[in-house]
Design an enzyme around this catalytic site. Structure first.
Site: not given
Ligand code: IPM
Ligand code: MG
Length: 372
Positions: A157, A264
């Site tokens: 990320y 995620d």
């Molecule tokens: C989550 C969401 C987020 C992420 C997005 C909206 C950036 O999917 O909080 O799981 O990928 O972390």
């Molecule tokens: Mg997510």
């Protein structure tokens, strides 16, 4: 460092320290889509409990609309002054064509990184009342209570280098999976401390057969376990197998700890075990700050129609009491009020079942508030 941290509170939360008389400042970041209507229900509860100073700021698409940035400077300042933060949701089609760096999601990623909220707790709990709402057979999910601890400020990320560029006349997209040992240890510690209060089992999920970043993860958590947490049972699982096991036999898990990207994906899968994403709360904790948010997104298709399920947000508020304010009694009260409303048969559309009463966001919010 630990004395002032949320993580420290985490380790002793069930001691039920009585809330200090000082007024607590809570910042509401309602965000986009259904964010405002679901956070409004949590504010009703805070008003009823009393003793809170509530402030608001923009994040996500509304942040861009009002201030030209999804994580505006003013929001940054207020976030650092608050005792805790409750966030609704970000995103929507309206902002789809914005530059990558200005998209609503960058607001969420920005605040997680800025406040160093490295441990994301995503419980997947199946309420008896909703066991029929799950897509899995009742015996597989009845009584399910697992906790996913997702690392939230590292991994692919945030890794550098990243971007889209042209090499030898061809476009390439680049992201970097990277962790350092301290990042692994601090989130693993949270997972072990949670496990000590629960079933005593931690399953660390990686892809150590292919990815070095996660092989290092596996080695570091193994060392930490041997040095400090031998009272817990540690196991390891490859992420592809973990995805399968979560669907096949979810009750084998107690605490799952994993990196940002795997967490995620696995947390969405685990969410569906409970029947609806509309039920799942989350806590994002760092040494200094904390943020609570429902796992679901902004659901623009039902925004402003009084259809959204506010329970994930209300349960997130309960987590705030438990983990940041070390007030397990109030957390229990909020959770029990949610269960009571469900037991009386009230449901939003996402969890509607035969014989139940369809209720709107406001009605569910009022019902739960009245029970506290
Ligand atoms: C989550 C969401 C987020 C992420 C997005 C909206 C950036 O999917 O909080 O799981 O990928 O972390
Ligand atoms: Mg997510």
């Amino acid at each position: 460092m630990l004395a002032t941290s949320n993580i420290f509170i985490l380790a002793r939360y069930e001691l039920n320290c009585y809330s200090q008389p000082m007024t607590k400042k809570i910042l509401i970041l309602a965000g986009d889509g259904i964010g405002p209507e679901v956070t409004k229900q949590a504010v009703k509860i805070l008003d009823k409990i009393g003793g809170f100073e509530i402030d608001y700021a923009d994040i996500g698409g509304i942040g861009y609309d009002n201030h030209g940035h999804p994580y505006p400077e003013e929001t940054k300042q207020k976030a650092k002054q608050a005792d805790s933060i409750l966030l609704g949701a970000v995103g929507g089609e309206k902002w789809d064509n914005l530059d990558f760096s200005l998209k609503p999601e960058r607001g969420l990623l920005g605040i997680r990184k800025d406040l160093q909220l490295f441990a994301n707790l995503r419980p997947a709990i199946v309420f008896d009342e909703l066991v029929g709402a799950s897509s899995l057979k009742e015996e597989l999910v009845k009584g399910l209570d697992i906790m996913i601890v997702r690392e939230l400020t590292g991994d692919i990320y945030f890794g550098e280098p990243r971007g889209i560029e042209t090499r030898d006349g061809k476009r390439v997209g680049i992201n970097t999976m990277i962790y350092d040992e301290d990042e692994v240890k601090r989130v693993s510690r949270v997972a072990f401390e949670l496990a000590q209060k629960r079933g005593g089992k931690v399953c660390s999920v990686d892809k150590a057969n292919v990815l070095e970043a996660t092989l290092m993860w596996r080695e570091e958590i193994t060392k930490l376990h041997a040095a400090e947490f031998q009272d817990c049972q540690l196991s390891h699982m490859y992420v592809d197998n973990a995805a399968m096991q979560i669907i096949r036999q979810p009750k084998q898990f107690d605490v799952i700890v994993t990196g940002n990207i795997f967490g995620d994906i696995l947390s969405d899968a685990a969410a569906m075990l409970t029947g609806s994403l509309g039920m799942l709360p989350s806590a994002s904790l760092g040494d200094k700050y904390s943020l609570y948010e429902p796992v679901h997104g902004s659901a623009p298709d039902i925004a402003g129609q009084d259809k959204a399920n506010p329970i994930a947000t209300i349960m997130s508020l309960a987590m705030m009491f438990r983990y940041t304010f070390a007030d397990g009694a109030t957390a229990d009260k909020i959770e029990n009020a949610c269960k009571a409303a469900l037991a009386e048969g009230y449901r939003t559309g996402d969890i509607m079942q035969d014989g139940c009463k369809l209720a709107g966001t406001e009605e569910i919010g009022d019902l739960i508030t009245a029970k506290i």
